[in-house]
Design an enzyme around this catalytic site. Structure first.
Site, PDB file in Angstrom:
ATOM      1  N   LEU A  37       3.807 -36.709  -7.030  1.00  0.00           N
ATOM      2  CA  LEU A  37       4.325 -36.974  -5.790  1.00  0.00           C
ATOM      3  C   LEU A  37       3.061 -38.114  -4.892  1.00  0.00           C
ATOM      4  O   LEU A  37       2.045 -37.494  -5.145  1.00  0.00           O
ATOM      5  CB  LEU A  37       5.048 -35.550  -5.251  1.00  0.00           C
ATOM      6  CG  LEU A  37       5.979 -35.083  -5.714  1.00  0.00           C
ATOM      7  CD1 LEU A  37       6.420 -33.905  -4.664  1.00  0.00           C
ATOM      8  CD2 LEU A  37       7.181 -36.031  -6.144  1.00  0.00           C
ATOM      9  N   SER A  38       4.434 -38.577  -4.595  1.00  0.00           N
ATOM     10  CA  SER A  38       3.797 -39.458  -3.770  1.00  0.00           C
ATOM     11  C   SER A  38       2.804 -39.091  -2.316  1.00  0.00           C
ATOM     12  O   SER A  38       3.569 -37.997  -1.956  1.00  0.00           O
ATOM     13  CB  SER A  38       4.356 -39.993  -2.607  1.00  0.00           C
ATOM     14  OG  SER A  38       3.741 -41.336  -2.035  1.00  0.00           O
ATOM     15  N   GLY A  41      -1.840 -36.647  -3.329  1.00  0.00           N
ATOM     16  CA  GLY A  41      -3.719 -36.962  -3.171  1.00  0.00           C
ATOM     17  C   GLY A  41      -4.261 -37.326  -3.748  1.00  0.00           C
ATOM     18  O   GLY A  41      -5.456 -37.274  -4.552  1.00  0.00           O
ATOM     19  N   LYS A  42      -3.697 -37.874  -5.124  1.00  0.00           N
ATOM     20  CA  LYS A  42      -3.975 -38.472  -6.728  1.00  0.00           C
ATOM     21  C   LYS A  42      -5.309 -39.319  -5.746  1.00  0.00           C
ATOM     22  O   LYS A  42      -6.035 -39.360  -6.766  1.00  0.00           O
ATOM     23  CB  LYS A  42      -2.399 -39.275  -7.365  1.00  0.00           C
ATOM     24  CG  LYS A  42      -1.377 -38.629  -7.451  1.00  0.00           C
ATOM     25  CD  LYS A  42      -0.463 -39.032  -8.079  1.00  0.00           C
ATOM     26  CE  LYS A  42      -0.003 -40.251  -7.526  1.00  0.00           C
ATOM     27  NZ  LYS A  42       0.767 -39.844  -6.114  1.00  0.00           N
ATOM     28  N   SER A  43      -5.223 -40.091  -5.166  1.00  0.00           N
ATOM     29  CA  SER A  43      -5.803 -41.339  -4.162  1.00  0.00           C
ATOM     30  C   SER A  43      -6.954 -40.370  -4.343  1.00  0.00           C
ATOM     31  O   SER A  43      -8.246 -41.093  -4.525  1.00  0.00           O
ATOM     32  CB  SER A  43      -5.312 -42.284  -4.322  1.00  0.00           C
ATOM     33  OG  SER A  43      -4.282 -42.943  -4.164  1.00  0.00           O
ATOM     34  N   SER A 126      -4.456 -43.223 -10.919  1.00  0.00           N
ATOM     35  CA  SER A 126      -3.757 -42.639  -9.498  1.00  0.00           C
ATOM     36  C   SER A 126      -2.249 -43.045  -9.409  1.00  0.00           C
ATOM     37  O   SER A 126      -2.142 -43.736  -8.340  1.00  0.00           O
ATOM     38  CB  SER A 126      -4.536 -42.314  -8.875  1.00  0.00           C
ATOM     39  OG  SER A 126      -5.104 -43.627  -7.875  1.00  0.00           O
TER      40      SER A 126
HETATM   41  P1  ADP Z   1      -1.291 -40.324  -3.763  1.00  0.00           P
HETATM   42  O1  ADP Z   1      -1.949 -40.872  -4.190  1.00  0.00           O
HETATM   43  O2  ADP Z   1      -0.856 -38.589  -4.497  1.00  0.00           O
HETATM   44  O3  ADP Z   1      -0.094 -40.913  -3.079  1.00  0.00           O
HETATM   45  P2  ADP Z   1      -2.930 -39.977  -1.547  1.00  0.00           P
HETATM   46  O4  ADP Z   1      -4.142 -39.219  -1.715  1.00  0.00           O
HETATM   47  O5  ADP Z   1      -2.808 -41.412  -0.854  1.00  0.00           O
HETATM   48  O6  ADP Z   1      -1.493 -39.352  -2.004  1.00  0.00           O
HETATM   49  O7  ADP Z   1      -2.944 -39.073   0.303  1.00  0.00           O
HETATM   50  C1  ADP Z   1      -3.384 -37.664   0.370  1.00  0.00           C
HETATM   51  C2  ADP Z   1      -3.002 -36.848   1.674  1.00  0.00           C
HETATM   52  O8  ADP Z   1      -2.969 -35.764   1.738  1.00  0.00           O
HETATM   53  C3  ADP Z   1      -4.527 -38.085   2.243  1.00  0.00           C
HETATM   54  O9  ADP Z   1      -4.039 -37.718   3.970  1.00  0.00           O
HETATM   55  C4  ADP Z   1      -5.179 -36.418   2.072  1.00  0.00           C
HETATM   56  O10 ADP Z   1      -5.927 -36.858   3.519  1.00  0.00           O
HETATM   57  C5  ADP Z   1      -4.221 -34.819   2.416  1.00  0.00           C
HETATM   58  N1  ADP Z   1      -4.864 -34.093   1.930  1.00  0.00           N
HETATM   59  C6  ADP Z   1      -4.777 -33.136   2.223  1.00  0.00           C
HETATM   60  N2  ADP Z   1      -5.529 -31.723   1.518  1.00  0.00           N
HETATM   61  C7  ADP Z   1      -5.512 -32.746   0.561  1.00  0.00           C
HETATM   62  C8  ADP Z   1      -5.805 -32.163  -1.281  1.00  0.00           C
HETATM   63  N3  ADP Z   1      -6.001 -30.494  -1.396  1.00  0.00           N
HETATM   64  N4  ADP Z   1      -6.384 -33.443  -1.780  1.00  0.00           N
HETATM   65  C9  ADP Z   1      -5.684 -34.283  -1.876  1.00  0.00           C
HETATM   66  N5  ADP Z   1      -5.515 -34.730  -0.760  1.00  0.00           N
HETATM   67  C10 ADP Z   1      -5.137 -34.239   0.437  1.00  0.00           C
END
Ligand code: ADP
Length: 222
Positions: A37-38, A41-43, A126
């Protein structure tokens, strides 16, 4: 002067093999495909993993929204026609979020990742990549063992509470249509190589988990 045929033969004899590329880099090319999901934490995890690999002297390259949507997948016409977005949104987001556009988006990313892997690089993608069949098609295009699916799992509630870009808020307000988890489905992987629960695992630990998988699988040696 050599005729065309002999020129071609010389070219093939001189071709660099995949094996030679891998030896040069002392690693095996592979695609590490993060899906979730968005705000799962992928990025965040991809960035840490890329750094960890580079610090180990390994060649890794991240493909993510920023370096793909504005170049490779920039296609405002398709977005405007299929998704009904404003011209401004089309310019900003490139390929749209309709099912067809998402499929083409993922197919192109998969192809680029595969080329990186062919060059011996560890490609880390990601993208939400919500549809199982799109991810499976990328897997099918890769050689066995060269596609590692990482399911970055989080509950919708937790993702929505994080909402770093305010996208869930917009989707709930009806400003973003077809948003994964809200009014478009997310199809979780059935048999991913790695599952990470980011509500229980800090980002750094998650990256270490993927790194350990790559080490165990012999990807970090030629
Ligand atoms: P995605 O790429 O999946 O859309 P992002 O990495 O951009 O997600 O954002 C994830 C958000 O969640 C960030 O603000 C990050 O700091 C926070 N976060 C909190 N806990 C975690 C975790 N365990 N792993 C990754 N991100 C996390």
């Amino acid at each position: 002067m050599a005729d065309q045929k002999s020129v071609n033969i010389t070219w093939h004899e001189g071709a660099v093999t995949r094996d030679e590329r891998q030896k040069l880099l002392n690693q095996k090319g592979v695609t590490v495909w993060m899906t979730g999901l968005s705000a799962s934490g992928k990025s965040t995890i991809a960035c840490i993993l890329e750094q960890m690999l580079l610090h180990k002297g390994k060649s890794a390259y991240r493909l993510d929204g920023d370096n793909v949507r504005f170049g490779l997948n920039k296609d405002p016409k398709s977005l405007m026609e299929k998704s009904g977005y404003s011209e401004d949104a089309a310019k900003r987001f490139g390929v749209g979020f309709s099912t067809d556009d998402r499929m083409e988006n993922i197919r192109r990313i998969g192809e680029v990742a595969r080329l990186f892997a062919d060059a011996g690089v560890i490609a880390i993608t990601s993208f939400i990549s919500p549809y199982r069949k799109d991810r499976d098609a990328v897997r099918a295009a890769c050689k066995p063992g060269e596609f590692i699916e990482v399911y970055v799992n989080v509950s919708l509630e937790a993702a929505e509470a994080r909402d770093p870009k305010g996208l869930y808020k917009k989707a709930r307000a009806g400003e973003l249509k077809g948003f994964t988890g809200i009014d478009d489905p997310y199809e979780a992987p059935v048999k991913p190589e790695i599952i990470i629960d980011t509500e229980a695992t800090p980002a750094e630990k998650a990256a270490e988990q993927i790194l350990a998988y790559l080490e165990r699988g012999g990807y970090l040696v030629a």
